[in-house]
Design a protein around this motif. Structure first.
Motif, PDB file in Angstrom:
ATOM      1  N   SER A 107       8.259 -29.387 -45.195  1.00  0.00           N
ATOM      2  CA  SER A 107       9.255 -29.018 -46.189  1.00  0.00           C
ATOM      3  C   SER A 107       9.030 -27.644 -46.315  1.00  0.00           C
ATOM      4  O   SER A 107      10.127 -27.775 -47.128  1.00  0.00           O
ATOM      5  N   ALA A 108       8.273 -27.164 -46.509  1.00  0.00           N
ATOM      6  CA  ALA A 108       7.825 -25.464 -46.800  1.00  0.00           C
ATOM      7  C   ALA A 108       7.373 -24.837 -45.546  1.00  0.00           C
ATOM      8  O   ALA A 108       5.893 -25.439 -45.246  1.00  0.00           O
ATOM      9  N   TYR A 109       7.310 -23.575 -45.113  1.00  0.00           N
ATOM     10  CA  TYR A 109       6.535 -22.881 -44.415  1.00  0.00           C
ATOM     11  C   TYR A 109       5.495 -22.245 -44.750  1.00  0.00           C
ATOM     12  O   TYR A 109       4.654 -21.327 -43.818  1.00  0.00           O
ATOM     13  N   ASP A 110       5.523 -23.042 -46.212  1.00  0.00           N
ATOM     14  CA  ASP A 110       3.468 -22.702 -46.342  1.00  0.00           C
ATOM     15  C   ASP A 110       3.096 -23.499 -46.293  1.00  0.00           C
ATOM     16  O   ASP A 110       1.397 -24.023 -46.388  1.00  0.00           O
ATOM     17  N   GLY A 111       3.018 -25.122 -45.354  1.00  0.00           N
ATOM     18  CA  GLY A 111       2.179 -25.675 -44.848  1.00  0.00           C
ATOM     19  C   GLY A 111       2.129 -27.009 -45.993  1.00  0.00           C
ATOM     20  O   GLY A 111       1.386 -28.060 -45.416  1.00  0.00           O
ATOM     21  N   THR A 112       3.302 -27.042 -46.438  1.00  0.00           N
ATOM     22  CA  THR A 112       3.410 -28.494 -46.985  1.00  0.00           C
ATOM     23  C   THR A 112       3.946 -29.679 -46.381  1.00  0.00           C
ATOM     24  O   THR A 112       5.577 -29.133 -45.905  1.00  0.00           O
ATOM     25  N   PRO A 113       3.048 -31.095 -45.996  1.00  0.00           N
ATOM     26  CA  PRO A 113       3.758 -32.047 -45.142  1.00  0.00           C
ATOM     27  C   PRO A 113       4.374 -32.428 -45.849  1.00  0.00           C
ATOM     28  O   PRO A 113       5.010 -33.080 -47.027  1.00  0.00           O
ATOM     29  N   THR A 114       5.206 -32.750 -44.941  1.00  0.00           N
ATOM     30  CA  THR A 114       6.439 -33.434 -45.141  1.00  0.00           C
ATOM     31  C   THR A 114       5.896 -35.629 -45.348  1.00  0.00           C
ATOM     32  O   THR A 114       4.804 -35.477 -45.169  1.00  0.00           O
ATOM     33  N   ALA A 115       6.080 -36.287 -45.293  1.00  0.00           N
ATOM     34  CA  ALA A 115       4.946 -38.056 -45.701  1.00  0.00           C
ATOM     35  C   ALA A 115       4.865 -38.232 -44.163  1.00  0.00           C
ATOM     36  O   ALA A 115       3.770 -38.512 -43.437  1.00  0.00           O
TER      37      ALA A 115
END
Length: 491
Positions: A469-477
């Motif tokens: 959900s963000a290019y810092d690596g925050t994952p989606t479900a």
């Protein structure tokens, strides 16, 4: 993967990486307007070879056919070309119109490209004639070629095939476990940039922090070759240098870059057509003979001195949707030519393998099967010949595919994996969960095989599907499943 609509993909402007190409300026005429102008550019160069482009502008009355001639000063040779009928006699090169671009109206332009060889010097031609009339050109072009860039010096391993495994230079097995970084296939041809989102060092580090060791990079044939329908700032030398820069950053983090021909030329309006456009604006059923081999010859020449990149011949072939004959579909897949249900001349997998190996490249090559790379049932029977012995099979698996169960994997994938390396170039699901990929990863883990999740982009996970959900690596479900699995494999 077939992409969601543009409105889903671009919720914000993408970030592009642009590098100025070696364009020879066109001189402004003194007094009367010249009958024609020509811009010549060296869009890519490597030891012994280069990629060139000419853009012809007709400043005079409309013509129904055209022929451009120029001379090389240093023994350069045109080896193949596109958007024109190329020939060479001694030092004189001729580019004549094709049937589809013969008419050149007053003020109209046409661009044609070629691959060539050089030794010693690669001096830019200075005199160009259109239908026998000398054209205006730039003054004072460089008399020596730009320096050939060295291969990337990162830590990504050199790879080759040993039996049915991928191994590094020491012979240790290497599984490709990672993500797909989509964007390079669509942003450029849609006129929005080169990449969809950041691809700087921080963005690549975020991928590496998931404990990935590979990144698949989808590419666009027309953008790489700099064809005239692509904005110059996003095509040709600018596009090539952006790809080279990304490969360098990926390798510097120890990740294997997988370069994939995703969108290509050729008009297809048959069953399951993704678009009716002749240009490379969607997934076509097969690569085209007009530009496909030239694309791979140029890519392979660019990276042949770097044994780390892997070449994925064609994203998701589907000649089986164009014909009801399975035999015809597999023959088309391997041999190309005139294929049932496909209106353009097809480049088969053998044609693409040959275009890569003819450059001297020994890089590992992936080839996906039918049904959008989901069907590998006759892959071994029709596999192309590879003189380098570095051929791998590619499979794409989603929860909505036909071959998406252990029973199918056991019956169709396992026999292939017993003969050549098997790489799942894409795995994913449109559920915003990770139940399917959990099952797929376990099956591939149990057999020490490779897989890459689709896709490292910030789209809606139900239509992308997207891992972050963000290019810092925050994952989606959905992305949590892949991230946590990779970290568990390599804590």
């Amino acid at each position: 993967m077939r992409h969601p609509p543009r409105s889903v993909l671009l919720t914000a402007a993408g970030t592009s990486v642009l590098v100025t190409g070696a364009l020879v300026p066109v001189a402004k005429a003194q007094g009367a307007t010249p009958a024609c102008t020509v811009a010549y550019s060296v869009t890519n160069q490597w030891a012994g070879g280069f990629q060139g482009s000419v853009t012809i502008t007709n400043n005079g009355p409309a013509v129904s056919s055209w022929q451009l001639t120029f001379d090389f000063a240093d023994g350069q040779k045109v080896t193949q070309g596109w958007n024109a009928a190329w020939s060479q006699s001694g030092a004189t090169v001729t580019a004549a119109n094709e049937s589809y671009n013969a008419a050149l109206g007053s003020g109209a332009s046409v661009t044609a490209g070629f691959l060539g060889s050089w030794q010693g010097n690669n001096t830019v031609p200075t005199v160009f004639k259109l239908n026998g009339t000398t054209c205006a050109t730039g003054g004072g072009p460089p008399t020596s070629p730009p320096p050939t860039p060295p291969p990337p010096s990162g830590t990504a391993p050199a790879l080759h095939v040993l039996g049915a495994k991928l191994v590094d230079a020491s012979g240790a097995p290497r599984r490709l476990l990672g993500v797909n970084r989509s964007g390079g296939e669509f942003m450029c041809v849609q006129g929005h940039g080169i990449w969809d989102g950041p691809v700087d060092d921080a963005a690549i580090k975020a991928i590496a922090d998931w404990k990935a060791n590979a990144v698949r990079i989808p590419l666009n044939e027309e953008c790489w070759l700099g064809l005239s329908d692509v904005k110059p700032e996003y095509g040709g030398a600018n596009y090539i240098n952006a790809v080279k820069d990304l490969v360098t950053r990926v390798e510097a983090h120890g990740l294997t870059p997988v370069l994939d021909l995703h969108w290509s030329y050729g008009q297809y309006t048959g069953n399951s057509a993704g678009c009716s456009d002749v240009h490379a604006t969607c997934q076509k059923p097969m690569p085209d003979a007009q530009y496909g081999p030239s694309f791979w010859a140029s890519v392979a020449s660019t990276f042949k001195d770097d044994p780390a990149p892997v070449f994925d011949l064609f994203n998701e072939p589907y000649p089986d949707r164009a014909t009801s004959s399975t035999t015809d579909a597999w023959k088309c897949w391997r041999d190309g030519g005139t294929c049932p249900g496909i209106s353009y001349e097809v480049a088969g997998m053998q044609d693409l393998v040959d275009s890569i190996r003819n450059t001297g490249s020994k890089n590992v090559i992936m080839a996906g099967g039918l049904a959008y790379a989901n069907d590998l049932s006759q892959w071994t029977a029709y596999k192309p010949a590879d003189p380098a012995g570095n051929l791998a099979a590619s499979y794409h698996g989603y929860n909505f595919n036909t071959c998406a169960s252990e029973s199918c994997w056991n019956s169709t994938l396992a026999p292939v994996a017993g003969q050549v390396p098997l790489i799942a170039g894409e795995i994913g699901e449109n559920t915003c969960a990770h139940g399917f990929i959990d099952q797929a990863m376990k099956w591939f883990d149990d057999r020490n095989l490779s897989y890459l999740g689709w896709a490292w982009n910030t789209w809606d996970c139900s239509s992308g599907p997207s891992l972050i959900s963000a290019y810092d690596g925050t994952p989606t479900a959905y992305g949590i499943g892949l991230r946590d699995h990779l970290r568990a494999l390599n804590p």
